[in-house]
Design an enzyme around this catalytic site. Sequence first.
Site, short mmCIF file in Angstrom:
data_model
loop_
_atom_site.label_atom_id
_atom_site.label_comp_id
_atom_site.label_asym_id
_atom_site.label_seq_id
_atom_site.Cartn_x
_atom_site.Cartn_y
_atom_site.Cartn_z
N ASP A 125 -64.26 -74.45 -43.16
CA ASP A 125 -63.06 -73.95 -42.32
C ASP A 125 -63.33 -74.37 -40.79
O ASP A 125 -64.25 -73.92 -40.31
CB ASP A 125 -63.11 -72.22 -42.36
CG ASP A 125 -61.85 -71.73 -41.68
OD1 ASP A 125 -61.39 -72.41 -40.92
OD2 ASP A 125 -61.51 -70.67 -41.71
N LYS A 150 -59.89 -61.66 -31.34
CA LYS A 150 -60.79 -61.74 -32.75
C LYS A 150 -62.13 -61.67 -32.29
O LYS A 150 -63.03 -61.20 -32.98
CB LYS A 150 -60.28 -62.59 -33.60
CG LYS A 150 -60.91 -62.47 -34.83
CD LYS A 150 -60.30 -63.50 -35.99
CE LYS A 150 -60.87 -63.53 -37.36
NZ LYS A 150 -60.15 -64.75 -38.29
N ASP A 205 -53.24 -63.22 -42.28
CA ASP A 205 -54.46 -63.92 -42.01
C ASP A 205 -54.33 -63.67 -40.50
O ASP A 205 -53.41 -64.19 -39.66
CB ASP A 205 -54.26 -65.41 -42.07
CG ASP A 205 -55.21 -66.39 -41.51
OD1 ASP A 205 -56.20 -65.56 -40.98
OD2 ASP A 205 -55.23 -67.44 -41.78
N GLU A 259 -61.95 -64.46 -45.75
CA GLU A 259 -61.22 -65.63 -45.67
C GLU A 259 -61.50 -66.84 -46.82
O GLU A 259 -60.45 -67.02 -47.56
CB GLU A 259 -61.16 -66.02 -43.98
CG GLU A 259 -60.72 -65.40 -43.23
CD GLU A 259 -60.85 -65.63 -41.84
OE1 GLU A 259 -61.70 -66.64 -41.57
OE2 GLU A 259 -60.50 -64.86 -41.11
#
Length: 618
Positions: free
Chosen positions: A210, A86, A23, A186
């Site tokens: 999330d 990211k 992850d 994800e």
Amino acid sequence: MAKISINLATGSFQKEEIIVGIDLGTTNSLVAFINPDKNPQVINDSGKGVLVPSVVYFNNQNEAVVGNEAKEFLTTDPSNTIFSVKRLLGRSYKDVADHAATFSYKIIDDDTDALVKIQAGNRFYTPIELSAEILKELKARAEHALKTPVNRAVITVPAYFNDSQRQATRDAGKLAGLDVMRIVNEPTAASLAYGIGLDPSQQKTIAVYDLGGGTFDVSILQIQNGIFEVLATNGNTYLGGDDFDRAILEYWIAQNKLEVTALAQNNVLMQTLRLQAEAAKKALSSQNLYNEKVGEIWCTLDRQTFEQLIAAKVEETITACKNALKDADLSANDIDEVILVGGSTRTPYVKQAVEHFFGKKPQDNINPDEVVALGAAIQADVLAGNRSDILLLDVTPLSLGIETMGGLMDVIIARNSKVPTKAGRQYTTSVDGQVNMKISVYQGERDLVKENRKLAEFDLKGIPAMPAGLPKVDINFLLNADGILTVQAIELRSGVKQEIEITPSYGLSDDTVEKMLLDSIEHAQSDVQQRMLIEARSEGEQLQYTAERFIEKHAEHLTEAEIAETKTHIEALKTALGSQDKDTILKKADELNEFTRPFAERVMDAAISTAMKGKKIE
Ligand code: AMP
């Protein structure tokens, strides 16, 4: 097609190799594997902790330090400490310009559509290289903890990541010395961790909520025949637990009647209070009152007040859930399962809001920080063929793509994609007035097409003459269940179209595939480096071309000295372009760009004022 595993250390084939699940997060990253008891487990190397902060620090010798150690430099050497990379992965400066001020490090603004670069010390890094540093650290920890080489991985990305962000993630893996078996969404990984979607006969519609430290997203997935389809995603990439901490901090400032300007200058106190706010928030997930003192400042907060402070932010996430459902053409009743991901879903108020909105209790048994990595490990195990209970869908053994500038391979359908599949990308012309475009289709894993297998070539003819960069050519690949690839090219402005059919597996033996894979792994790192050099060169050449044309066309707006200095910068760039050093090319390009930027603004202003003067008022 059998799965082939290669031991990078010995170059030999291996049957039983661990494939890890990674992850790669905005704030933290982690790695998981399937333990001998066949359960997914996160890796905690020598008690260093499970979460590796996604922070990279470069010291004076340009050496990278990753994780907790790097995090310490966020306050002491912010310009060389890269966090949240990211957010930059697979993006151009134009994509991130609105948020550029939130980064404490230098992001190169070259005013083009090229992917961003970050400066640390005297070097230039792409987000791919920086992400690779994080991945290398995870790989090293996994190898140390498992006492075996780890060469293959499944890496997760947000469901909303576009093709270029996914490709960048793949490249980062390659550069870190990992064979990236698959890029997985994800929310798909989170579902797998809960065992949802493992049974191919299962049909379900699920919502994955999330809420992390800095980002929020919700995805609606439909699972059918073992395939996860993303029906809709929504969210806010600048909303998360950090906002809760900030709300608490502001509340304490008001309660203690602190002088804001004085506080803003006291960095140490500010940081202490911020950490205290996070501690309060976490404590209030399991207790009703938090009461601490920092010097003379009371840091008191009860759960009810906390909930009032964050109510508007949480409501924003619920609105996003509503929008996602609307986009998927569904109502809350249609959702079979709701899954919670991200540390901030530990806040009871968040859980209640989600439960209230969807009308069912969300799944929250698995640690929300670990659930994605655990799911990635399960996906890895499936790909390794270790789960006889799970149907492994047919996959393409080698990547399919086309040739782009500098002879680079642009992958359109990645290796190990399930078939049938389709994917596409948009391209444009590189020369003014270009009316034909040659489309060469290749198969293979190498970054340069000349090392891959050529499948076909055709011309898209009859593109109307336009300046370079204006035509929009969509190239779509459709690979059907029988392994037939249809490549279609269409210029959107004019509608001109061309299509061919190819059978990529024709004449391809298992031995050839093995050899091609082995070659690609052997050359992975040098290939990515070569790709980056080619990309830097073509950016540099483009800039040289633009700058030369600019001083020719707009000489009247420039002084002789300015023209002379621009020429000196252009010469320096030209010399750099002849070198093999991407950092020098990027540095010289940046210098030319910085020097000429004010001229472009001046010419623009002059053009506007001429245009205004020309306007007659009747
Ligand atoms: P992630 O980005 O998923 O690692 O989530 C990190 C966020 O979760 C940070 O904002 C943390 O402060 C928050 N967090 C961690 N533990 C808790 C907790 N027990 N209660 C509330 N928030 C938490």
